[in-house]
Design an enzyme around this catalytic site. Structure first.
Site, PDB file in Angstrom:
ATOM      1  CB  SER A 197      -1.001   0.023   1.158  1.00 55.89           C
ATOM      2  OG  SER A 197      -1.966   1.033   0.908  1.00 55.89           O
ATOM      3  CG  HIS A 232       2.924  14.718   5.767  1.00 51.59           C
ATOM      4  ND1 HIS A 232       2.725  15.108   4.456  1.00 51.59           N
ATOM      5  CD2 HIS A 232       2.072  13.699   5.996  1.00 51.59           C
ATOM      6  CE1 HIS A 232       1.770  14.348   3.928  1.00 51.59           C
ATOM      7  NE2 HIS A 232       1.367  13.494   4.836  1.00 51.59           N
ATOM      8  CB  CYS A 243      -3.162  -4.457   1.784  1.00 46.61           C
ATOM      9  SG  CYS A 243      -3.887  -2.909   1.287  1.00 46.61           S
TER      10      CYS A 243
END
Length: 128
Positions: free
Chosen positions: A65, A70, A85
């Site tokens: 996935s 950030h 996943c």
């Protein structure tokens, strides 16, 4: 009954001691690549955007996935978002590596099980 489709780990790192990494794309990408390796995930593609005057968003598409970072250098803060996943990946190991290398004075992480036949199951993971 359905098994969860995946697990989603959200982690906020506060007052990061290794803050020279927070505004350096090469360092952030290398940290993320190693976290992906330790989590037993497979990197597909990675890309970053440098904000002005500072800050970076780095997105890694992994076979399982995604893993997104950030950075907010002016606040010595980083947020991490790791969705995986299936059952093969071990995202907790990638998050632990982030904590080890960035050395925040405080952090908070939670794991959310996604999918399945129940509402979201949210559990605190770690708090320093």
């Amino acid at each position: 009954m359905y098994n969860p489709a995946g697990q989603h780990i959200l982690c906020d790192l506060y007052n990061i001691q290794n803050d020279e990494s927070l505004n350096n794309i090469e360092k952030i990408e290398n940290i993320l690549k190693h976290a992906i390796y330790l989590s037993k995930s497979k990197l597909v593609k990675i890309f970053s955007h440098q904000y002005q005057p500072q800050g970076i968003t780095t997105v890694a598409i992994i076979q399982e996935s995604s893993f997104v970072l950030h950075s907010y250098p002016e606040q010595k803060f980083m947020s991490a978002d790791f969705f995986s996943c299936g059952t093969k990946a071990q995202p907790e190991k990638g998050i632990k590596y982030l904590l080890d290398v960035l050395n925040p004075k405080e952090h908070y992480a939670q794991k959310i099980l996604r999918g399945g036949n129940t509402s979201l199951e949210i559990s605190p993971m770690v708090k320093k």
